[in-house]
Scaffold this motif. Structure first.
Motif, PDB file in Angstrom:
ATOM      1  N   THR A  82       0.816  -1.213   0.000  1.00  0.00           N
ATOM      2  CA  THR A  82       0.000   0.000   0.000  1.00  0.00           C
ATOM      3  C   THR A  82       0.852   1.267   0.000  1.00  0.00           C
ATOM      4  N   LEU A  83       2.158   1.130  -0.216  1.00  0.00           N
ATOM      5  CA  LEU A  83       3.059   2.272  -0.129  1.00  0.00           C
ATOM      6  C   LEU A  83       2.649   3.407  -1.068  1.00  0.00           C
ATOM      7  N   LYS A  84       2.384   3.081  -2.318  1.00  0.00           N
ATOM      8  CA  LYS A  84       2.037   4.107  -3.290  1.00  0.00           C
ATOM      9  C   LYS A  84       0.755   4.828  -2.891  1.00  0.00           C
ATOM     10  N   ALA A  85      -0.265   4.076  -2.482  1.00  0.00           N
ATOM     11  CA  ALA A  85      -1.537   4.698  -2.113  1.00  0.00           C
ATOM     12  C   ALA A  85      -1.380   5.574  -0.877  1.00  0.00           C
ATOM     13  N   ARG A  86      -0.650   5.083   0.125  1.00  0.00           N
ATOM     14  CA  ARG A  86      -0.481   5.864   1.342  1.00  0.00           C
ATOM     15  C   ARG A  86       0.306   7.133   1.088  1.00  0.00           C
ATOM     16  N   LEU A  87       1.396   7.035   0.315  1.00  0.00           N
ATOM     17  CA  LEU A  87       2.210   8.218   0.062  1.00  0.00           C
ATOM     18  C   LEU A  87       1.458   9.263  -0.747  1.00  0.00           C
ATOM     19  N   THR A  88       0.579   8.817  -1.622  1.00  0.00           N
ATOM     20  CA  THR A  88      -0.240   9.777  -2.369  1.00  0.00           C
ATOM     21  C   THR A  88      -1.100  10.599  -1.409  1.00  0.00           C
ATOM     22  N   MET A  89      -1.664   9.952  -0.396  1.00  0.00           N
ATOM     23  CA  MET A  89      -2.477  10.666   0.589  1.00  0.00           C
ATOM     24  C   MET A  89      -1.611  11.534   1.496  1.00  0.00           C
ATOM     25  N   HIS A  90      -0.487  10.988   1.955  1.00  0.00           N
ATOM     26  CA  HIS A  90       0.415  11.788   2.791  1.00  0.00           C
ATOM     27  C   HIS A  90       0.818  13.074   2.063  1.00  0.00           C
TER      28      HIS A  90
ATOM     29  N   GLY B 223       4.271   6.580   9.752  1.00  0.00           N
ATOM     30  CA  GLY B 223       3.078   5.780   9.979  1.00  0.00           C
ATOM     31  C   GLY B 223       1.837   6.491   9.481  1.00  0.00           C
ATOM     32  N   PHE B 224       0.686   5.888   9.717  1.00  0.00           N
ATOM     33  CA  PHE B 224      -0.571   6.450   9.223  1.00  0.00           C
ATOM     34  C   PHE B 224      -1.029   7.648  10.041  1.00  0.00           C
ATOM     35  N   GLU B 225      -0.395   7.870  11.222  1.00  0.00           N
ATOM     36  CA  GLU B 225      -0.877   8.881  12.146  1.00  0.00           C
ATOM     37  C   GLU B 225      -0.059  10.170  12.040  1.00  0.00           C
ATOM     38  N   SER B 226      -0.681  11.291  12.430  1.00  0.00           N
ATOM     39  CA  SER B 226       0.014  12.574  12.438  1.00  0.00           C
ATOM     40  C   SER B 226       0.785  12.743  13.736  1.00  0.00           C
ATOM     41  N   LEU B 227       1.962  13.367  13.632  1.00  0.00           N
ATOM     42  CA  LEU B 227       2.848  13.584  14.764  1.00  0.00           C
ATOM     43  C   LEU B 227       3.364  15.012  14.746  1.00  0.00           C
TER      44      LEU B 227
ATOM     45  N   VAL C 180       8.957  23.555  14.505  1.00  0.00           N
ATOM     46  CA  VAL C 180       8.069  22.431  14.775  1.00  0.00           C
ATOM     47  C   VAL C 180       8.078  21.510  13.559  1.00  0.00           C
ATOM     48  N   ARG C 181       8.316  20.234  13.793  1.00  0.00           N
ATOM     49  CA  ARG C 181       8.237  19.257  12.693  1.00  0.00           C
ATOM     50  C   ARG C 181       6.924  18.496  12.786  1.00  0.00           C
ATOM     51  N   LEU C 182       6.217  18.484  11.676  1.00  0.00           N
ATOM     52  CA  LEU C 182       4.983  17.723  11.568  1.00  0.00           C
ATOM     53  C   LEU C 182       5.199  16.511  10.685  1.00  0.00           C
ATOM     54  N   HIS C 183       4.624  15.389  11.072  1.00  0.00           N
ATOM     55  CA  HIS C 183       4.384  14.329  10.104  1.00  0.00           C
ATOM     56  C   HIS C 183       2.886  14.283   9.896  1.00  0.00           C
ATOM     57  N   VAL C 184       2.453  14.599   8.678  1.00  0.00           N
ATOM     58  CA  VAL C 184       1.027  14.682   8.371  1.00  0.00           C
ATOM     59  C   VAL C 184       0.550  13.300   7.943  1.00  0.00           C
ATOM     60  N   GLY C 185      -0.412  12.772   8.685  1.00  0.00           N
ATOM     61  CA  GLY C 185      -0.875  11.413   8.459  1.00  0.00           C
ATOM     62  C   GLY C 185      -2.068  11.338   7.529  1.00  0.00           C
ATOM     63  N   LEU C 186      -2.859  10.305   7.713  1.00  0.00           N
ATOM     64  CA  LEU C 186      -3.971  10.012   6.817  1.00  0.00           C
ATOM     65  C   LEU C 186      -5.308  10.545   7.331  1.00  0.00           C
ATOM     66  N   GLU C 187      -5.292  11.308   8.443  1.00  0.00           N
ATOM     67  CA  GLU C 187      -6.520  11.933   8.918  1.00  0.00           C
ATOM     68  C   GLU C 187      -6.988  12.991   7.905  1.00  0.00           C
ATOM     69  N   ASP C 188      -8.225  13.414   8.029  1.00  0.00           N
ATOM     70  CA  ASP C 188      -8.744  14.453   7.138  1.00  0.00           C
ATOM     71  C   ASP C 188      -7.965  15.746   7.381  1.00  0.00           C
ATOM     72  N   PRO C 189      -7.356  16.320   6.346  1.00  0.00           N
ATOM     73  CA  PRO C 189      -6.536  17.519   6.561  1.00  0.00           C
ATOM     74  C   PRO C 189      -7.330  18.702   7.097  1.00  0.00           C
ATOM     75  N   ARG C 190      -8.638  18.745   6.850  1.00  0.00           N
ATOM     76  CA  ARG C 190      -9.431  19.842   7.404  1.00  0.00           C
ATOM     77  C   ARG C 190      -9.459  19.777   8.921  1.00  0.00           C
ATOM     78  N   ASP C 191      -9.508  18.580   9.473  1.00  0.00           N
ATOM     79  CA  ASP C 191      -9.465  18.437  10.930  1.00  0.00           C
ATOM     80  C   ASP C 191      -8.088  18.796  11.473  1.00  0.00           C
ATOM     81  N   LEU C 192      -7.043  18.398  10.762  1.00  0.00           N
ATOM     82  CA  LEU C 192      -5.688  18.725  11.199  1.00  0.00           C
ATOM     83  C   LEU C 192      -5.447  20.228  11.164  1.00  0.00           C
ATOM     84  N   ILE C 193      -5.931  20.886  10.128  1.00  0.00           N
ATOM     85  CA  ILE C 193      -5.777  22.344  10.031  1.00  0.00           C
ATOM     86  C   ILE C 193      -6.530  23.046  11.156  1.00  0.00           C
ATOM     87  N   ALA C 194      -7.713  22.560  11.469  1.00  0.00           N
ATOM     88  CA  ALA C 194      -8.470  23.155  12.564  1.00  0.00           C
ATOM     89  C   ALA C 194      -7.710  23.011  13.882  1.00  0.00           C
TER      90      ALA C 194
END
Length: 398
Positions: free
Chosen positions: A264-272, A347-351, A373-387
């Motif tokens: 699933t590497l390609k699919a996950r990285l596309t979302m990341h 990983g799939f989670e944001s840090l 600040v270093r972020l790892h942006v995960g697979l959560e909805d980016p609108r929630d992360l931005i909020a």
């Protein structure tokens, strides 16, 4: 961005990731995934068979003993070699173990190594606690590689680059570094953990050895640790010999987890990538942010090299806070609700974490920079992360 090289009859890389390293055919049907082969002892039909395997295993990949690999690990090696565009791959228990083995394989006391100033911080610890006491001299060069040629010596045997660099993602001209290294009969080694073999392929750009922490995007689920080393054919034997001498191997269960992650590497990285770019662009417009570090952004110093050499980005984004103390930055991270606080990524989670770039650089002075600040942006909805980020930055400003 460069197209993926292929001939007209070869499937594209994303397809080969899904189809490669599958089960060996047997009578009847077959499983989608390879078996998990747990073994220390390996049995042979005759002494002649065992002696023959032992004679050949120094140069061939054979199932002869658990410390020399197992069929599940061999399947993963094949997939990683395909991903990196290399000759063969070896697996190690952690990314740092993979890095250490490369230095042990290719250097001896009296040799000199050139190392990029932006490398993964534990490598500096390995240099100071083992490599230099062992008798190998080390010089660090600027993260962009601009002074590498002037720091070569007659004893330089290895040039080590991390591109993009840790924390703020500096780009270097890897083909130019390859030319410098090879002109001096030195090897070029690249840490490709950021690139994962999909966005960046050092071996196709002139490197001799490529290292990845499979702990990150290859595994993808924050539940397994592993390192990989892939080389050209010319560089292979020294790595293989030293790895066998050290008894370096990984468990079949860990190999299975990483192999599953590659599907699933390609699919996950596309979302990341999509989520991280949305957040990066949002951060660039926020009044509390002084700089955003991501090589895919047009104003990043290495953007032109990223466009030339990479086929995408990932979930990593760092940003410098304006007019804030380090303590305030830590309170900001503490207050985030959707970002975990952790040192790893991939990983799939944001840090989120506060990083000290000044502490990890010796060729450039970062002491005047604000907290980063270093972020790892995960697979959560980016609108929630931005909020979540918006609430934290508003509180920080107030």
């Amino acid at each position: 961005m460069p197209r993926e090289p292929r001939d007209s009859h070869s499937p594209r890389l994303a397809t080969r990731l899904v189809k490669g390293g599958t089960s060996t055919p047997v009578d009847g049907g077959r499983a989608v995934n390879p078996s998990v082969v747990r073994a220390s002892t390996v049995l042979f039909d005759t002494m002649a068979d065992m002696n023959d395997a032992r004679r050949r295993r120094g140069t061939e990949r054979l199932f002869t003993y658990g410390a020399r690999g197992n069929p599940t690990a061999f399947a993963l090696e094949d997939v990683v070699a395909e991903l990196e565009g290399g000759y063969r791959t070896r697996l190690f228990p952690t990314g740092l173990a993979a890095i250490a083995m490369v230095f042990l394989a290719y250097l001896r006391p009296g040799d000199h190594a050139l190392i990029s100033d932006c490398v993964y911080q534990p490598l500096r610890h390995f240099v100071s606690t083992f490599l230099e006491p062992w008798g190998v001299s080390v010089t660090y060069f600027r993260a962009d590689g601009s002074d590498a040629a002037s720091r070569m010596t007659p004893d330089t045997r290895l040039v080590y680059a991390e591109c993009p660099g840790s924390l703020v993602y500096e780009m270097c001209d890897l083909p130019a570094l390859a030319e410098i290294a090879h002109r001096h009969e030195a090897l070029l080694v690249a840490d490709n953990t950021w690139g994962s073999g999909l966005q960046y392929r050092p071996l196709t750009l002139g490197a001799d050895v490529s290292i990845m922490a499979a702990t990150k995007y290859l595994g993808g689920h924050s539940d397994v640790m592993m390192g990989t080393v892939t080389t050209t054919e010319a560089a292979w034997q020294r790595l293989a010999t030293m790895s066998d001498a050290q008894g370096a191997a990984v468990s079949p269960d860990d190999a299975y987890l990483v192999l599953r992650g590659t599907r699933t590497l390609k699919a996950r990285l596309t979302m990341h990538e999509r989520h991280a770019l949305e957040i990066a662009h949002w951060l660039t417009a926020h009044r509390t942010v002084a700089r955003v570090f991501c090589p895919a952004l047009p104003d990043h110093p290495g953007h032109a090299l990223w466009q030339r050499d990479c086929t995408g980005t990932n979930g990593l984004v760092s940003f410098e806070l304006a007019n804030a103390s380090n303590e305030a930055a830590e309170r900001f991270v503490d207050g985030l609700s959707l970002f975990g606080i952790g040192a790893s990524w991939g990983g799939f989670e944001s840090l989120a974490t506060v990083v000290n770039v000044a502490k990890t650089r010796t060729r450039e002075d970062w002491h005047d920079a604000g907290p980063i600040v270093r972020l790892h942006v995960g697979l959560e909805d980016p609108r929630d992360l931005i909020a979540d980020l918006s609430n934290g930055l508003d509180a920080l400003e107030a």
